[in-house]
Design an enzyme around this catalytic site. Structure first.
Site, PDB file in Angstrom:
ATOM      1  N   ILE A  21       0.824  -1.215   0.000  1.00 52.94           N
ATOM      2  CA  ILE A  21       0.000   0.000   0.000  1.00 52.94           C
ATOM      3  C   ILE A  21       0.859   1.266   0.000  1.00 52.94           C
ATOM      4  O   ILE A  21       0.399   2.334  -0.398  1.00 52.94           O
ATOM      5  CB  ILE A  21      -0.949  -0.018   1.233  1.00 52.94           C
TER       6      ILE A  21
ATOM      7  N   ASN B 198      11.800  -8.514   6.792  1.00 51.44           N
ATOM      8  CA  ASN B 198      12.125  -7.747   7.986  1.00 51.44           C
ATOM      9  C   ASN B 198      11.812  -8.604   9.215  1.00 51.44           C
ATOM     10  O   ASN B 198      10.830  -9.340   9.239  1.00 51.44           O
ATOM     11  CB  ASN B 198      11.311  -6.452   8.031  1.00 51.44           C
TER      12      ASN B 198
ATOM     13  N   VAL C 291       4.137  -5.498  10.580  1.00 54.78           N
ATOM     14  CA  VAL C 291       3.052  -6.493  10.531  1.00 54.78           C
ATOM     15  C   VAL C 291       3.643  -7.842  10.908  1.00 54.78           C
ATOM     16  O   VAL C 291       4.529  -8.363  10.219  1.00 54.78           O
ATOM     17  CB  VAL C 291       2.405  -6.550   9.133  1.00 54.78           C
TER      18      VAL C 291
ATOM     19  N   HIS D 156       6.188 -12.209   5.790  1.00 50.04           N
ATOM     20  CA  HIS D 156       5.989 -11.734   4.421  1.00 50.04           C
ATOM     21  C   HIS D 156       7.327 -11.382   3.804  1.00 50.04           C
ATOM     22  O   HIS D 156       8.235 -10.923   4.486  1.00 50.04           O
ATOM     23  CB  HIS D 156       5.053 -10.519   4.365  1.00 50.04           C
ATOM     24  N   MET D 157       7.408 -11.603   2.524  1.00 52.93           N
ATOM     25  CA  MET D 157       8.591 -11.241   1.750  1.00 52.93           C
ATOM     26  C   MET D 157       8.267  -9.983   0.943  1.00 52.93           C
ATOM     27  O   MET D 157       7.264  -9.955   0.234  1.00 52.93           O
ATOM     28  CB  MET D 157       8.949 -12.384   0.796  1.00 52.93           C
ATOM     29  N   HIS D 158       9.101  -8.952   1.085  1.00 48.37           N
ATOM     30  CA  HIS D 158       8.992  -7.784   0.208  1.00 48.37           C
ATOM     31  C   HIS D 158       9.734  -8.091  -1.093  1.00 48.37           C
ATOM     32  O   HIS D 158      10.849  -8.638  -1.052  1.00 48.37           O
ATOM     33  CB  HIS D 158       9.680  -6.566   0.834  1.00 48.37           C
TER      34      HIS D 158
HETATM   35  P1  5GP Z   1       7.013  -4.717   7.379  1.00 47.32           P
HETATM   36  O1  5GP Z   1       7.385  -3.318   7.739  1.00 47.32           O
HETATM   37  O2  5GP Z   1       6.243  -5.401   8.492  1.00 47.32           O
HETATM   38  O3  5GP Z   1       8.160  -5.545   6.885  1.00 47.32           O
HETATM   39  O4  5GP Z   1       6.057  -4.593   6.123  1.00 47.32           O
HETATM   40  C1  5GP Z   1       4.705  -4.380   6.203  1.00 47.32           C
HETATM   41  C2  5GP Z   1       4.298  -3.776   4.885  1.00 47.32           C
HETATM   42  O5  5GP Z   1       2.880  -3.815   4.790  1.00 47.32           O
HETATM   43  C3  5GP Z   1       4.703  -2.309   4.729  1.00 47.32           C
HETATM   44  O6  5GP Z   1       5.551  -2.171   3.591  1.00 47.32           O
HETATM   45  C4  5GP Z   1       3.386  -1.565   4.557  1.00 47.32           C
HETATM   46  O7  5GP Z   1       3.455  -0.533   3.609  1.00 47.32           O
HETATM   47  C5  5GP Z   1       2.442  -2.673   4.121  1.00 47.32           C
HETATM   48  N1  5GP Z   1       1.075  -2.462   4.514  1.00 47.32           N
HETATM   49  C6  5GP Z   1       0.620  -1.989   5.716  1.00 47.32           C
HETATM   50  N2  5GP Z   1      -0.730  -1.968   5.731  1.00 47.32           N
HETATM   51  C7  5GP Z   1      -1.133  -2.428   4.506  1.00 47.32           C
HETATM   52  C8  5GP Z   1      -2.419  -2.628   3.910  1.00 47.32           C
HETATM   53  O8  5GP Z   1      -3.474  -2.389   4.502  1.00 47.32           O
HETATM   54  N3  5GP Z   1      -2.447  -3.109   2.640  1.00 47.32           N
HETATM   55  C9  5GP Z   1      -1.297  -3.390   1.936  1.00 47.32           C
HETATM   56  N4  5GP Z   1      -1.440  -3.864   0.690  1.00 47.32           N
HETATM   57  N5  5GP Z   1      -0.065  -3.224   2.476  1.00 47.32           N
HETATM   58  C10 5GP Z   1       0.013  -2.747   3.733  1.00 47.32           C
END
Ligand code: 5GP
Ligand code: ZN
Length: 113
Positions: A31, A87, A96, A100-102
């Site tokens: 997002i 992360n 989150v 998950h893999m970016h």
């Molecule tokens: P983290 O920081 O935990 O590695 O990545 C979580 C990712 O989830 C972030 O890049 C953030 O932009 C994305 N994200 C957070 N909320 C949402 C959402 O409601 N929908 C989508 N598609 N991505 C989200």
């Protein structure tokens, strides 16, 4: 799992832009993209972080990598290159707590870190 954003996205309770899904994984657009292409490869099973990965998750992890590679091709970044990131914890900025893999690409990404 209750109160997990990605579980809600997987269940369709929270909308997302889905690029791919199968019996084990879902791939959605981030997002808040940090690159021209930025998507997330998420297992359907709620696994907290890399620290919770066990040997029995082997087939699931393989599927995540294959899905990432295939979607990278679909998104046109397979040839130019892309980065795959997990992360873990606060110092990495994990927000989150569902594995998950970016996958990021579409520009010169520079050194990681
Ligand atoms: P983290 O920081 O935990 O590695 O990545 C979580 C990712 O989830 C972030 O890049 C953030 O932009 C994305 N994200 C957070 N909320 C949402 C959402 O409601 N929908 C989508 N598609 N991505 C989200
Ligand atoms: Zn979850």
């Amino acid at each position: 799992m209750a109160d997990c954003l990605f579980c809600k996205i997987i269940e369709g309770e929270v909308p997302s832009d889905k690029l791919y899904d199968d019996d084990l994984v879902v791939v959605i657009l981030d997002i808040n993209p940090r690159a021209p292409r930025h998507f997330l490869v998420i297992p359907r099973e709620h696994i907290g972080t890399v620290k919770d990965v066990r040997g029995e998750h082997g087939p699931l992890l393989t599927r995540m990598f294959v899905a990432a590679s295939n979607v990278a091709k679909d998104e046109g970044i397979a040839e130019s290159g892309f980065r795959m990131t997990f992360n873990v914890g606060d110092d990495a900025g994990m927000t989150v707590n569902h594995l998950h893999m970016h996958v990021l690409g579409g520009r010169q990404l520079g050194p990681e870190g």
